[in-house]
Design a protein around this motif. Structure first.
Motif, short mmCIF file in Angstrom:
data_model
loop_
_atom_site.label_atom_id
_atom_site.label_comp_id
_atom_site.label_asym_id
_atom_site.label_seq_id
_atom_site.Cartn_x
_atom_site.Cartn_y
_atom_site.Cartn_z
N GLU A 1 0.83 -1.21 0.00
CA GLU A 1 0.00 0.00 0.00
C GLU A 1 0.86 1.26 0.00
OE1 GLU A 1 -4.03 -1.67 2.21
OE2 GLU A 1 -2.43 -0.82 3.44
N LEU A 2 1.94 1.26 0.77
CA LEU A 2 2.86 2.41 0.78
C LEU A 2 3.51 2.60 -0.59
CD1 LEU A 2 4.64 1.98 4.23
CD2 LEU A 2 3.09 3.83 3.56
N ALA A 3 3.93 1.51 -1.20
CA ALA A 3 4.56 1.58 -2.52
C ALA A 3 3.58 2.12 -3.56
CB ALA A 3 5.10 0.21 -2.93
N VAL A 4 2.32 1.71 -3.47
CA VAL A 4 1.29 2.19 -4.41
C VAL A 4 1.11 3.69 -4.25
CG1 VAL A 4 -1.17 2.10 -4.97
CG2 VAL A 4 0.10 -0.02 -4.61
N GLU A 5 1.03 4.15 -3.01
CA GLU A 5 0.86 5.58 -2.75
C GLU A 5 2.01 6.40 -3.32
OE1 GLU A 5 0.19 6.46 1.39
OE2 GLU A 5 -1.39 4.96 1.53
N MET A 6 3.20 5.85 -3.31
CA MET A 6 4.39 6.56 -3.76
C MET A 6 4.66 6.39 -5.26
SD MET A 6 6.55 5.51 -0.36
CE MET A 6 8.14 5.95 -0.97
N SER A 7 3.92 5.51 -5.90
CA SER A 7 4.17 5.18 -7.31
C SER A 7 3.43 6.13 -8.24
CB SER A 7 3.73 3.75 -7.59
OG SER A 7 3.91 3.44 -8.95
N GLU A 8 4.02 6.37 -9.38
CA GLU A 8 3.35 7.13 -10.43
C GLU A 8 2.59 6.20 -11.36
OE1 GLU A 8 5.97 9.90 -12.35
OE2 GLU A 8 6.76 10.60 -10.44
N SER A 9 2.77 4.91 -11.22
CA SER A 9 2.08 3.92 -12.04
C SER A 9 0.67 3.70 -11.52
CB SER A 9 2.83 2.59 -12.01
OG SER A 9 4.12 2.73 -12.53
N GLU A 10 -0.18 3.17 -12.39
CA GLU A 10 -1.51 2.76 -11.97
C GLU A 10 -1.37 1.34 -11.43
OE1 GLU A 10 -6.07 2.81 -13.63
OE2 GLU A 10 -4.42 3.29 -14.99
N VAL A 11 -1.65 1.16 -10.15
CA VAL A 11 -1.40 -0.12 -9.48
C VAL A 11 -2.61 -0.53 -8.67
CG1 VAL A 11 0.15 -1.37 -7.93
CG2 VAL A 11 1.04 0.54 -9.28
N ARG A 12 -2.92 -1.82 -8.69
CA ARG A 12 -3.97 -2.40 -7.86
C ARG A 12 -3.38 -3.56 -7.06
NH1 ARG A 12 -5.67 1.26 -10.26
NH2 ARG A 12 -7.69 1.63 -11.23
N ILE A 13 -3.88 -3.75 -5.86
CA ILE A 13 -3.47 -4.89 -5.03
C ILE A 13 -4.60 -5.91 -5.05
CG2 ILE A 13 -2.80 -5.66 -2.72
CD1 ILE A 13 -1.88 -2.76 -2.18
N ALA A 14 -4.27 -7.14 -5.41
CA ALA A 14 -5.26 -8.22 -5.45
C ALA A 14 -5.48 -8.78 -4.06
CB ALA A 14 -4.80 -9.33 -6.40
N ASP A 15 -6.74 -9.00 -3.72
CA ASP A 15 -7.12 -9.63 -2.46
C ASP A 15 -7.38 -11.10 -2.77
OD1 ASP A 15 -7.99 -10.28 0.06
OD2 ASP A 15 -9.90 -9.21 -0.11
N ALA A 16 -6.29 -11.88 -2.78
CA ALA A 16 -6.40 -13.27 -3.22
C ALA A 16 -5.18 -14.06 -2.78
CB ALA A 16 -6.51 -13.30 -4.75
N PRO A 17 -5.28 -15.40 -2.78
CA PRO A 17 -4.11 -16.23 -2.46
C PRO A 17 -3.03 -16.03 -3.52
CG PRO A 17 -5.93 -17.59 -3.24
CD PRO A 17 -6.45 -16.20 -3.11
N VAL A 18 -1.82 -15.81 -3.08
CA VAL A 18 -0.78 -15.30 -3.96
C VAL A 18 -0.42 -16.22 -5.13
CG1 VAL A 18 1.14 -16.05 -2.48
CG2 VAL A 18 1.46 -14.11 -3.99
N LEU A 19 -0.23 -17.50 -4.91
CA LEU A 19 0.18 -18.38 -6.02
C LEU A 19 -0.94 -18.55 -7.03
CD1 LEU A 19 2.07 -20.27 -7.52
CD2 LEU A 19 1.34 -22.09 -5.99
N GLU A 20 -2.11 -18.91 -6.59
CA GLU A 20 -3.23 -19.12 -7.50
C GLU A 20 -3.57 -17.84 -8.24
OE1 GLU A 20 -3.02 -20.08 -4.35
OE2 GLU A 20 -3.83 -22.09 -4.09
N ALA A 21 -3.53 -16.73 -7.53
CA ALA A 21 -3.82 -15.43 -8.15
C ALA A 21 -2.76 -15.06 -9.18
CB ALA A 21 -3.91 -14.35 -7.08
N ALA A 22 -1.51 -15.37 -8.89
CA ALA A 22 -0.44 -15.05 -9.83
C ALA A 22 -0.62 -15.82 -11.14
CB ALA A 22 0.92 -15.37 -9.21
N VAL A 23 -0.99 -17.08 -11.04
CA VAL A 23 -1.20 -17.88 -12.24
C VAL A 23 -2.38 -17.32 -13.04
CG1 VAL A 23 -1.88 -20.16 -13.12
CG2 VAL A 23 -0.14 -19.97 -11.32
N ASN A 24 -3.51 -17.09 -12.36
CA ASN A 24 -4.68 -16.53 -13.05
C ASN A 24 -4.36 -15.20 -13.72
OD1 ASN A 24 -6.32 -18.60 -12.19
ND2 ASN A 24 -7.78 -17.29 -11.13
#
Length: 127
Positions: free
Chosen positions: A75-98
């Protein structure tokens, strides 16, 4: 192409998750951001920011996070980024594959990649 960043407390875990997702979605832009600055267990806002910059080609980035402080630092990195970024609310491995599979689609958008990642919340491994 929408980029992906895997944020984990372990550098090895982040790299391994990226490796699995890349096997399922050749050509996806997936960057690991694991471990603390000194290589210890933990997360680093700086590492996350660097990975966001590396993954973003202008179409945005979805962050896939493991536990507690990974979310806070993401969340801190998103606030400081100039990129458009979203954080997924999901299990990391399965979400990464999807997310990686969706990101390689010519019709993929930041929102469709995020939605694909979050579909993993409902996956069952046993009947």
């Amino acid at each position: 192409m929408v980029g992906l960043v895997v944020v984990s407390h372990s550098a090895k875990a982040a790299e391994g998750i990226c490796e699995v997702a890349a096997q399922m979605a050749s050509g996806a832009s997936i960057e690991p951001a694991g471990g603390g600055k000194d290589g210890s267990l933990g997360t680093s806002v700086d590492r996350i920011q660097e990975a966001i910059e590396a993954a973003d080609d202008g179409d945005g980035v979805v962050l896939l996070v493991d536990l507690g402080s990974a979310v806070m630092n993401a969340e801190l990195a998103v606030e400081m980024s100039e990129s458009e970024v979203r954080i997924a609310d999901a299990p990391v491995l399965e979400a990464a594959v999807n997310a990686a599979v969706e990101a390689t689609s010519k019709k993929a958008t930041l929102e469709s990649v995020l939605a694909s990642a979050e579909e993993a919340r409902d996956y069952r491994k046993l009947n």
